[in-house]
Motif scaffolding. Sequence first.
Motif, PDB file in Angstrom:
ATOM      1  N   ILE A 195      14.579  -2.057  62.041  1.00 37.57           N
ATOM      2  CA  ILE A 195      15.685  -1.128  62.217  1.00 37.57           C
ATOM      3  C   ILE A 195      16.453  -1.560  63.454  1.00 37.57           C
ATOM      4  N   SER A 196      17.774  -1.733  63.305  1.00 40.76           N
ATOM      5  CA  SER A 196      18.584  -2.272  64.397  1.00 40.76           C
ATOM      6  C   SER A 196      19.771  -1.372  64.702  1.00 40.76           C
ATOM      7  N   MET A 197      19.958  -1.074  65.966  1.00 41.67           N
ATOM      8  CA  MET A 197      21.160  -0.444  66.520  1.00 41.67           C
ATOM      9  C   MET A 197      21.580   0.811  65.757  1.00 41.67           C
ATOM     10  N   ALA A 198      20.623   1.665  65.465  1.00 41.49           N
ATOM     11  CA  ALA A 198      20.908   2.896  64.721  1.00 41.49           C
ATOM     12  C   ALA A 198      21.243   4.034  65.683  1.00 41.49           C
ATOM     13  N   ASP A 199      22.024   4.989  65.192  1.00 37.55           N
ATOM     14  CA  ASP A 199      22.263   6.232  65.927  1.00 37.55           C
ATOM     15  C   ASP A 199      21.132   7.234  65.672  1.00 37.55           C
ATOM     16  N   GLU A 200      20.642   7.212  64.440  1.00 36.35           N
ATOM     17  CA  GLU A 200      19.587   8.133  64.026  1.00 36.35           C
ATOM     18  C   GLU A 200      18.708   7.435  62.994  1.00 36.35           C
ATOM     19  N   VAL A 201      17.404   7.667  63.080  1.00 32.86           N
ATOM     20  CA  VAL A 201      16.458   7.138  62.097  1.00 32.86           C
ATOM     21  C   VAL A 201      15.615   8.306  61.585  1.00 32.86           C
ATOM     22  N   ILE A 202      15.461   8.376  60.267  1.00 32.61           N
ATOM     23  CA  ILE A 202      14.576   9.373  59.667  1.00 32.61           C
ATOM     24  C   ILE A 202      13.554   8.647  58.802  1.00 32.61           C
ATOM     25  N   LEU A 203      12.289   8.816  59.126  1.00 31.23           N
ATOM     26  CA  LEU A 203      11.202   8.277  58.319  1.00 31.23           C
ATOM     27  C   LEU A 203      10.574   9.414  57.525  1.00 31.23           C
ATOM     28  N   ILE A 204      10.444   9.204  56.233  1.00 25.26           N
ATOM     29  CA  ILE A 204       9.795  10.171  55.356  1.00 25.26           C
ATOM     30  C   ILE A 204       8.610   9.480  54.702  1.00 25.26           C
ATOM     31  N   ALA A 205       7.428  10.075  54.850  1.00 27.47           N
ATOM     32  CA  ALA A 205       6.213   9.435  54.341  1.00 27.47           C
ATOM     33  C   ALA A 205       5.425  10.397  53.475  1.00 27.47           C
ATOM     34  N   ASP A 206       4.822   9.846  52.433  1.00 28.84           N
ATOM     35  CA  ASP A 206       3.865  10.588  51.625  1.00 28.84           C
ATOM     36  C   ASP A 206       2.723   9.660  51.252  1.00 28.84           C
ATOM     37  N   ILE A 207       1.553  10.237  51.074  1.00 28.09           N
ATOM     38  CA  ILE A 207       0.352   9.512  50.643  1.00 28.09           C
ATOM     39  C   ILE A 207      -0.303  10.346  49.558  1.00 28.09           C
ATOM     40  N   ARG A 208      -0.671   9.727  48.469  1.00 22.40           N
ATOM     41  CA  ARG A 208      -1.337  10.425  47.370  1.00 22.40           C
ATOM     42  C   ARG A 208      -2.559   9.633  46.933  1.00 22.40           C
ATOM     43  N   THR A 209      -3.530  10.354  46.366  1.00 17.17           N
ATOM     44  CA  THR A 209      -4.719   9.686  45.840  1.00 17.17           C
ATOM     45  C   THR A 209      -4.956  10.111  44.400  1.00 17.17           C
ATOM     46  N   SER A 210      -5.897   9.422  43.768  1.00 19.30           N
ATOM     47  CA  SER A 210      -6.217   9.685  42.366  1.00 19.30           C
ATOM     48  C   SER A 210      -7.158  10.867  42.198  1.00 19.30           C
ATOM     49  N   TYR A 211      -7.551  11.525  43.297  1.00 18.73           N
ATOM     50  CA  TYR A 211      -8.495  12.631  43.205  1.00 18.73           C
ATOM     51  C   TYR A 211      -7.867  13.774  42.402  1.00 18.73           C
ATOM     52  N   ASN A 212      -8.408  14.009  41.209  1.00 17.74           N
ATOM     53  CA  ASN A 212      -7.902  15.038  40.297  1.00 17.74           C
ATOM     54  C   ASN A 212      -6.405  14.912  40.046  1.00 17.74           C
ATOM     55  N   SER A 213      -5.886  13.691  40.111  1.00 19.65           N
ATOM     56  CA  SER A 213      -4.439  13.496  39.986  1.00 19.65           C
ATOM     57  C   SER A 213      -4.146  12.139  39.361  1.00 19.65           C
ATOM     58  N   PRO A 214      -4.230  12.020  38.038  1.00 17.82           N
ATOM     59  CA  PRO A 214      -3.990  10.726  37.394  1.00 17.82           C
ATOM     60  C   PRO A 214      -2.569  10.198  37.584  1.00 17.82           C
ATOM     61  N   ARG A 215      -1.609  11.089  37.865  1.00 15.60           N
ATOM     62  CA  ARG A 215      -0.209  10.663  38.033  1.00 15.60           C
ATOM     63  C   ARG A 215       0.166  10.573  39.515  1.00 15.60           C
ATOM     64  N   PHE A 216      -0.798  10.260  40.336  1.00 11.61           N
ATOM     65  CA  PHE A 216      -0.551  10.316  41.772  1.00 11.61           C
ATOM     66  C   PHE A 216       0.555   9.366  42.225  1.00 11.61           C
ATOM     67  N   LYS A 217       0.703   8.228  41.583  1.00 12.84           N
ATOM     68  CA  LYS A 217       1.751   7.287  41.996  1.00 12.84           C
ATOM     69  C   LYS A 217       3.141   7.837  41.707  1.00 12.84           C
ATOM     70  N   ASP A 218       3.314   8.396  40.521  1.00 11.28           N
ATOM     71  CA  ASP A 218       4.608   8.996  40.187  1.00 11.28           C
ATOM     72  C   ASP A 218       4.917  10.164  41.116  1.00 11.28           C
ATOM     73  N   ILE A 219       3.895  10.970  41.408  1.00  8.08           N
ATOM     74  CA  ILE A 219       4.102  12.122  42.293  1.00  8.08           C
ATOM     75  C   ILE A 219       4.529  11.659  43.672  1.00  8.08           C
ATOM     76  N   CYS A 220       3.892  10.595  44.175  1.00 13.66           N
ATOM     77  CA  CYS A 220       4.246  10.064  45.487  1.00 13.66           C
ATOM     78  C   CYS A 220       5.707   9.613  45.515  1.00 13.66           C
ATOM     79  N   LYS A 221       6.114   8.868  44.521  1.00 11.08           N
ATOM     80  CA  LYS A 221       7.496   8.370  44.472  1.00 11.08           C
ATOM     81  C   LYS A 221       8.501   9.509  44.389  1.00 11.08           C
ATOM     82  N   LYS A 222       8.235  10.458  43.510  1.00 10.89           N
ATOM     83  CA  LYS A 222       9.173  11.569  43.329  1.00 10.89           C
ATOM     84  C   LYS A 222       9.240  12.454  44.563  1.00 10.89           C
TER      85      LYS A 222
END
Length: 806
Positions: free
Chosen positions: A255-282
């Motif tokens: 990241i270079s010479m920005a006025d503002e930076v916003i980082l948004i993070a999510d982490i999901r696992t397969s525990y009781n969640s077969p669609r965890f990858k799609d959920i993370c992306k969405k």
Amino acid sequence: MKLIWIHILIFYTIASVTASGPEKPALKLWYNQPAKEWMQSTPVGNGRLGAMIFGGINNDRIALNEITMWAGQPDPKQEVTCGKAKLAEIRQLFFDGKLKQGNDSAIKYLSGKPNTFGTHIPVGDLNMKFNLDEKSISEYRRELNLENAITTVTFKSGGVFYTREYFCSNPDNILIIRLTADRKNMISCTVSLDLLSKSMISSDNSRLEFSGKATSSLKVRGFPDFSIGGVDFMGIVNASVMGGSVKPGENELFISMADEVILIADIRTSYNSPRFKDICKKTVESAASKKYSGLKNDHIQDYTNLFNRFEISLGNGEKENLPTDIRFKKYNEGSDDPDLCSLFLQYNRYLIISCSRENSPLPANLQGLWNDNLAANMPWTCDYHLDINTQQNYWATNITNLPECNTPLFNYIEFLAKAGEKTAAKVYGSPGWVAHTVTNVWGYTAPGEWPGWGLFPAAGTWIALHLWEHFNYTADKGFLENKAYPLLKKNAEFFLDYMVTDPESGYLMTGPCTSPENSFRYKGDVLSLSMMPACDRVFVYELFSACISASEILGTDQDFRLTLEAARSKLPPLQTGNTGELREWFYDYEKAVPNHRHTTHLTSLYPYSQISLKKTPELAKAAAKTIQYRLDAPGWEDVEWSRANMINFFARLKEQEKAFNSLNILLRDLTRENLLTISVAGIAGANYDIFVLDGNEAAASGIAEMLIQSHEDYIEFLPALPSAWETGYYKGLCVRGNATVSAAWTGMKITKASLKADISNSYKIKIPDPAKAKISKNGQRCKAEFSEDDILRIALEKNDILDIDY
């Protein structure tokens, strides 16, 4: 609904009356420097995602956690089959006085086999690296604001003022970091990941994406291999900038010479969640499409809906202008700072809100949500211990007005009950369900691999009784009928079948089992297992009583109720030993470890009320003697949870100065400068201090018990108010019977108390010196007619407010 009594105690001292009451304290932890280690950082969380914020200037580390990040897998071979016939043979050895042979046989037939138990593990670190001139840094401040659950880091460098904000949003299910400066084009950094488990990391445009399998190399407890199994996981870190640019590198973002930076993070696992990858992306895509102001406002509104229900001040807040680490140090050197106790209580409420929400997939574990990878590498792992630790995590939720935070615990109990049906049948040949000392997310409910600490079949009962306590506070009949009673009933069915009649005394008994995690001397041997230790009597009595009351309230299962009443009448009584202490075992055995940290038989005093000053004064004396003997024993095993226990015990015994002293010891010796409690090195096999959440939460319940109690079927204001808190107020504590209470006091004398009825109910109120009490309902003076013993009877409708002024 049974009648509630309100008993107001007035405390008289020679202290002068303060002219004006204290103001609401500032609820912030703040520091003048970055955290140099994990135990100096501060937590954020949304009930699923968590992070520890270090606030480094050029190397800003954010330690990441996700509550379902577990190694291990389900274990179909966890139980050793014992069955009724073999169990009867083992029990006969105990009845015949052959305790050594009985213990040896139990080790062989009543040990569990945790082959793929696993542990909760950290995700790893999100790192932001800058290139600022650290020699020119000024005005540095790192702050966790408990009133909005946002951590903020601010400082000046080279004439530029920088601001960094960090929070975990429950409504949007993400971690958010915002970087700004008061001059344009001043933010440049590299964003990267340092993950614990072997992972694939890729960078694409403005995001980092990572995936892998949760594994741990820990090999303890006889587990063949912790690397077996483990959840699959995926995470995304999305960067957006105003001004400047963001470009992908090799597994990092530039990241270079920005006025503002916003980082948004999510982490999901397969525990009781077969669609965890799609959920993370969405989840990330949805949050990234919103304005930062909207994300922040939604987070604050959601959080404050819980946190703002309760307010407290115990002093004048004059030390608030000190950084928390300096304030903490001065307090432990003897400086007067009662509002540090207020801050500690509110911080502990913040912690449970941050790690246990209605939509959390799992309850708070040994470290809540914030795993430092130390507990995960101990023999006891970062799991769910049911011999006090998980219970303590939730002791304060109801009394401090956070009942929704119980939801993931109750869902987990339901999961354990289903898994525990197999254990009940296979190990004991009994119906119903059972769970023992250690549990995980894979359904481990068998005894531990060593019966000395792991053969504790009442452990599941202990955690399940929180369901009944929740009903006592909320009076939610729908919850009782649909959730609490079915689970408690099935556990009671197990004990009705499992218990056996002692041929000598005629009492019904559990066993063989342990009084966690203690041992006794018998004929030259040190043994752990016996028939019907006192703690089992406490839990079974409490369980049967809860089911009997629930059956009556719901108007169901009369025959089952009668069966329980008959069985309850055959349970042995609580007994006093020859030293005057409360017996820990049915027989008056000599303690093998007099300084042991566990005192499970004292659950009869707290959290339950089978022993109380009013109902059982002689047993209360025995409990007090037990506590004193334990504390006076050389080398008393003082850890965070055992010391927090003492606050609650002394509060129930109305020993206010001793309760306050235990709170001070917890803060001084068993808490770090980020106000997280620790299990100290040298006890329970630890070679280093380890954060454990239970000390924080049990301390919260202890402080609340010093200010309000309702276990005696009446409500008592300021039952254990120490002299250090001579002036103060609180608003919004909860009591059994579904009411919310507030109080104010000056010079140790209560000046006002109020009760808001959250349901329609009839109340009995015992008020000392009623001639001086002014009673009002909804702002209107009401006629107060007292019966004998200064008892006032009054009916309140839902939302009515009763005020008592002096």
